[in-house]
Motif scaffolding. Sequence first.
Motif, PDB file in Angstrom:
ATOM      1  N   ALA A  85      10.268   4.853 -20.282  1.00 17.01           N
ATOM      2  CA  ALA A  85       9.489   4.817 -18.875  1.00 17.01           C
ATOM      3  C   ALA A  85       9.080   3.293 -18.502  1.00 17.01           C
ATOM      4  CB  ALA A  85       8.488   5.719 -18.755  1.00 17.01           C
ATOM      5  N   GLU A  86       8.846   2.602 -19.503  1.00 16.57           N
ATOM      6  CA  GLU A  86       8.373   1.299 -19.267  1.00 16.57           C
ATOM      7  C   GLU A  86       9.164   0.162 -19.159  1.00 16.57           C
ATOM      8  OE1 GLU A  86       4.917  -1.789 -20.630  1.00 16.57           O
ATOM      9  OE2 GLU A  86       5.231  -0.007 -21.779  1.00 16.57           O
ATOM     10  N   LYS A  87      10.210   0.188 -19.964  1.00 12.01           N
ATOM     11  CA  LYS A  87      11.451  -0.624 -20.049  1.00 12.01           C
ATOM     12  C   LYS A  87      12.807  -0.410 -19.206  1.00 12.01           C
ATOM     13  CE  LYS A  87      10.043  -2.117 -24.773  1.00 12.01           C
ATOM     14  NZ  LYS A  87      10.315  -2.125 -26.128  1.00 12.01           N
ATOM     15  N   ASP A  88      13.098   0.892 -19.064  1.00 11.79           N
ATOM     16  CA  ASP A  88      14.342   1.323 -18.438  1.00 11.79           C
ATOM     17  C   ASP A  88      14.291   1.318 -16.952  1.00 11.79           C
ATOM     18  OD1 ASP A  88      15.451   1.328 -20.918  1.00 11.79           O
ATOM     19  OD2 ASP A  88      15.353   3.626 -21.133  1.00 11.79           O
ATOM     20  N   PHE A  89      13.137   0.899 -16.152  1.00 10.94           N
ATOM     21  CA  PHE A  89      13.074   0.887 -14.748  1.00 10.94           C
ATOM     22  C   PHE A  89      12.504  -0.096 -14.169  1.00 10.94           C
ATOM     23  CE2 PHE A  89      12.901   5.383 -16.490  1.00 10.94           C
ATOM     24  CZ  PHE A  89      14.088   6.089 -15.505  1.00 10.94           C
ATOM     25  N   ALA A  90      12.679  -0.427 -13.044  1.00  8.99           N
ATOM     26  CA  ALA A  90      12.301  -1.540 -12.190  1.00  8.99           C
ATOM     27  C   ALA A  90      11.327  -1.100 -10.864  1.00  8.99           C
ATOM     28  CB  ALA A  90      13.416  -2.633 -11.582  1.00  8.99           C
ATOM     29  N   ALA A  91      10.170  -1.088 -11.156  1.00 10.86           N
ATOM     30  CA  ALA A  91       9.383  -0.518 -10.207  1.00 10.86           C
ATOM     31  C   ALA A  91       9.546  -1.147  -8.852  1.00 10.86           C
ATOM     32  CB  ALA A  91       7.701  -0.538 -10.688  1.00 10.86           C
ATOM     33  N   ILE A  92       9.566  -0.257  -7.754  1.00 12.04           N
ATOM     34  CA  ILE A  92       9.910  -0.960  -6.395  1.00 12.04           C
ATOM     35  C   ILE A  92       8.856  -0.686  -5.537  1.00 12.04           C
ATOM     36  CG2 ILE A  92      11.257  -0.839  -4.284  1.00 12.04           C
ATOM     37  CD1 ILE A  92      13.692   0.242  -5.849  1.00 12.04           C
ATOM     38  N   SER A  93       8.248   0.505  -5.237  1.00 11.28           N
ATOM     39  CA  SER A  93       6.969   0.752  -4.461  1.00 11.28           C
ATOM     40  C   SER A  93       6.323   2.129  -4.430  1.00 11.28           C
ATOM     41  CB  SER A  93       7.172   0.418  -3.056  1.00 11.28           C
ATOM     42  OG  SER A  93       5.890   0.780  -2.329  1.00 11.28           O
ATOM     43  N   ALA A 105      16.452  -0.823 -14.621  1.00 10.64           N
ATOM     44  CA  ALA A 105      15.829  -2.069 -14.870  1.00 10.64           C
ATOM     45  C   ALA A 105      17.151  -3.238 -15.007  1.00 10.64           C
ATOM     46  CB  ALA A 105      15.590  -1.906 -16.548  1.00 10.64           C
ATOM     47  N   GLY A 106      16.781  -4.327 -14.425  1.00  9.33           N
ATOM     48  CA  GLY A 106      18.001  -5.042 -14.327  1.00  9.33           C
ATOM     49  C   GLY A 106      18.463  -5.196 -12.950  1.00  9.33           C
ATOM     50  N   THR A 107      18.096  -4.388 -11.997  1.00 12.03           N
ATOM     51  CA  THR A 107      18.465  -4.330 -10.461  1.00 12.03           C
ATOM     52  C   THR A 107      18.052  -5.556 -10.116  1.00 12.03           C
ATOM     53  OG1 THR A 107      18.482  -1.961 -10.402  1.00 12.03           O
ATOM     54  CG2 THR A 107      18.248  -3.144  -8.208  1.00 12.03           C
ATOM     55  N   PRO A 108      18.879  -6.365  -9.295  1.00 12.81           N
ATOM     56  CA  PRO A 108      18.620  -7.694  -8.544  1.00 12.81           C
ATOM     57  C   PRO A 108      17.014  -8.020  -7.923  1.00 12.81           C
ATOM     58  CG  PRO A 108      20.884  -7.487  -8.263  1.00 12.81           C
ATOM     59  CD  PRO A 108      20.298  -6.074  -8.836  1.00 12.81           C
ATOM     60  N   ARG A 109      16.291  -8.822  -8.460  1.00 15.53           N
ATOM     61  CA  ARG A 109      14.985  -8.979  -7.932  1.00 15.53           C
ATOM     62  C   ARG A 109      14.871  -8.812  -6.271  1.00 15.53           C
ATOM     63  NH1 ARG A 109       9.536  -7.813  -9.364  1.00 15.53           N
ATOM     64  NH2 ARG A 109       8.375  -8.878  -7.809  1.00 15.53           N
ATOM     65  N   ALA A 110      15.980  -9.483  -5.825  1.00 14.01           N
ATOM     66  CA  ALA A 110      16.020  -9.497  -4.262  1.00 14.01           C
ATOM     67  C   ALA A 110      16.185  -8.324  -3.490  1.00 14.01           C
ATOM     68  CB  ALA A 110      17.364 -10.611  -3.751  1.00 14.01           C
ATOM     69  N   VAL A 111      17.051  -7.375  -4.092  1.00 11.45           N
ATOM     70  CA  VAL A 111      17.343  -5.902  -3.919  1.00 11.45           C
ATOM     71  C   VAL A 111      15.844  -5.266  -3.817  1.00 11.45           C
ATOM     72  CG1 VAL A 111      18.466  -3.735  -4.081  1.00 11.45           C
ATOM     73  CG2 VAL A 111      19.667  -6.196  -4.134  1.00 11.45           C
ATOM     74  N   VAL A 112      15.478  -5.390  -4.854  1.00 11.07           N
ATOM     75  CA  VAL A 112      14.110  -4.762  -5.271  1.00 11.07           C
ATOM     76  C   VAL A 112      13.100  -4.929  -4.188  1.00 11.07           C
ATOM     77  CG1 VAL A 112      12.100  -4.403  -7.063  1.00 11.07           C
ATOM     78  CG2 VAL A 112      14.343  -4.253  -7.649  1.00 11.07           C
ATOM     79  N   GLU A 113      12.946  -6.214  -3.855  1.00 12.52           N
ATOM     80  CA  GLU A 113      11.901  -6.772  -2.858  1.00 12.52           C
ATOM     81  C   GLU A 113      12.454  -6.587  -1.479  1.00 12.52           C
ATOM     82  OE1 GLU A 113      11.458 -10.957  -3.604  1.00 12.52           O
ATOM     83  OE2 GLU A 113      10.296 -10.925  -5.253  1.00 12.52           O
ATOM     84  N   GLN A 114      13.559  -6.298  -1.050  1.00  9.89           N
ATOM     85  CA  GLN A 114      14.153  -6.170   0.110  1.00  9.89           C
ATOM     86  C   GLN A 114      13.694  -4.663   0.247  1.00  9.89           C
ATOM     87  OE1 GLN A 114      18.115  -6.661   0.806  1.00  9.89           O
ATOM     88  NE2 GLN A 114      18.437  -5.277   2.291  1.00  9.89           N
ATOM     89  N   ILE A 115      13.986  -3.540  -0.556  1.00 12.35           N
ATOM     90  CA  ILE A 115      13.641  -2.140  -0.523  1.00 12.35           C
ATOM     91  C   ILE A 115      12.134  -2.107  -0.424  1.00 12.35           C
ATOM     92  CG2 ILE A 115      13.946   0.242  -1.492  1.00 12.35           C
ATOM     93  CD1 ILE A 115      16.439  -0.953  -2.991  1.00 12.35           C
ATOM     94  N   ALA A 116      11.328  -2.608  -1.356  1.00 14.94           N
ATOM     95  CA  ALA A 116       9.924  -2.747  -0.937  1.00 14.94           C
ATOM     96  C   ALA A 116       9.359  -3.213   0.371  1.00 14.94           C
ATOM     97  CB  ALA A 116       9.333  -3.642  -2.275  1.00 14.94           C
ATOM     98  N   ALA A 117       9.899  -3.926   0.811  1.00 10.28           N
ATOM     99  CA  ALA A 117       9.594  -4.425   2.314  1.00 10.28           C
ATOM    100  C   ALA A 117       9.704  -3.415   3.261  1.00 10.28           C
ATOM    101  CB  ALA A 117      10.335  -5.757   2.580  1.00 10.28           C
ATOM    102  N   ASP A 118      11.068  -2.600   3.124  1.00  9.18           N
ATOM    103  CA  ASP A 118      11.271  -1.675   3.967  1.00  9.18           C
ATOM    104  C   ASP A 118      10.174  -0.457   3.903  1.00  9.18           C
ATOM    105  OD1 ASP A 118      13.859  -2.685   5.108  1.00  9.18           O
ATOM    106  OD2 ASP A 118      15.036  -1.816   3.537  1.00  9.18           O
ATOM    107  N   ILE A 119       9.998  -0.275   2.572  1.00  9.24           N
ATOM    108  CA  ILE A 119       9.081   1.024   2.218  1.00  9.24           C
ATOM    109  C   ILE A 119       7.709   0.478   3.138  1.00  9.24           C
ATOM    110  CG2 ILE A 119       7.703   2.189   0.339  1.00  9.24           C
ATOM    111  CD1 ILE A 119      10.304   1.888  -1.133  1.00  9.24           C
ATOM    112  N   LYS A 120       7.289  -0.818   2.769  1.00 14.12           N
ATOM    113  CA  LYS A 120       5.880  -1.211   3.333  1.00 14.12           C
ATOM    114  C   LYS A 120       5.901  -0.986   5.005  1.00 14.12           C
ATOM    115  CE  LYS A 120       2.692  -4.916   3.746  1.00 14.12           C
ATOM    116  NZ  LYS A 120       2.446  -6.308   3.370  1.00 14.12           N
ATOM    117  N   THR A 121       7.289  -1.218   5.343  1.00 21.04           N
ATOM    118  CA  THR A 121       7.415  -1.134   7.102  1.00 21.04           C
ATOM    119  C   THR A 121       7.240   0.160   7.540  1.00 21.04           C
ATOM    120  OG1 THR A 121       8.906  -3.025   7.264  1.00 21.04           O
ATOM    121  CG2 THR A 121       8.874  -1.525   8.800  1.00 21.04           C
ATOM    122  N   PHE A 122       7.988   1.150   6.667  1.00 18.95           N
ATOM    123  CA  PHE A 122       7.816   2.660   7.049  1.00 18.95           C
ATOM    124  C   PHE A 122       6.712   3.212   6.707  1.00 18.95           C
ATOM    125  CE2 PHE A 122       9.475   7.012   5.521  1.00 18.95           C
ATOM    126  CZ  PHE A 122       9.294   7.737   6.671  1.00 18.95           C
TER     127      PHE A 122
END
Length: 327
Positions: free
Chosen positions: A116-124, A262-279
Amino acid sequence: MRTSLALAAGLLLAASMTMTTTLPASAQEAWPARTVTVVVPFSAGGTTDMFGRLFVQAMQDKYKTPFVIENKAGAGGTLGAAWVARAKPDGYTLLVGTASTQAIAPFVYKDPRYDAEKDFAAISLFAKVPNLLTVTPKLPPKTVPELIAYAKSRPEPLVYGSSGVGSATHLPAELFQMMAGIKLVHVPYKSSNDVAAALSGGHVDLAFDNITFAWPLAQSGTVRALAVTSTERSPTAPDLPTIAETLPGFDAPSWHGLFAPAGTPRAVVEQIAADIKTFFGTPEMAARLKEIGAVASPITPDAFSTFATAERKRYRDIVAKAGLQPF
């Protein structure tokens, strides 16, 4: 359930109205360029599924690209989570993770088939949701103290249902019986809908489930609500006490958020997180979620990672104190 369906419809409408922020053309060209799969590790119709569909609708409305839900239920949500953990880390497979999949599973399953800690990139985070302690209407107790006294007076233990071993509807019951000094018998089901049917029919005595799902059932008289599992009363049901008012220190809320392999491009992670914050960050959405007991809680990927780590430690301690053995 008409009230719950109407609220869900309103939330979907809000999704299409609020996710209008435009990212630079280069970011949109990079992602999403094709269908995005959002895995919900529980059955359709539950709270986790609702949040997944809110997200999918909002993203489709913004990007005009297909976002599809795949319900991969089973083993307390670990089947779906494991599937995402093995997916290609390109931003096209996402997970609606919960306390069950990201904080509880590592300590109740010997091999959940992912780290759970190593296999995922937390988004939001999407939102935090208190659980609700409910009993079958066939049971006499109408308060938490009455339930505890009733359980202690019986020669046979009361039976509680959950949506799976290691789920966020399982651990609150384990914590409750430990702190109350009573004995309960666990009957796991495949979904919250199954638990609700068993509870209303008197096949189980009590259950814990998200207030988003359980409160409409309580309002209709299908089940009887006794208390919330958060440390503070819910604005959705202000007359319901907290379990902590009877058992000081009791705290077992739930939460829902988005993860990627885990390993998903950081730019994509941050883009989705920004969308979630907007929504989820609009006052309108916060107000709508409040109506169904949820608290909108969008945060940055780093803050979400820190939050998930703290939740794992908290549930690890609960599992240890309850004496649960991994299976």
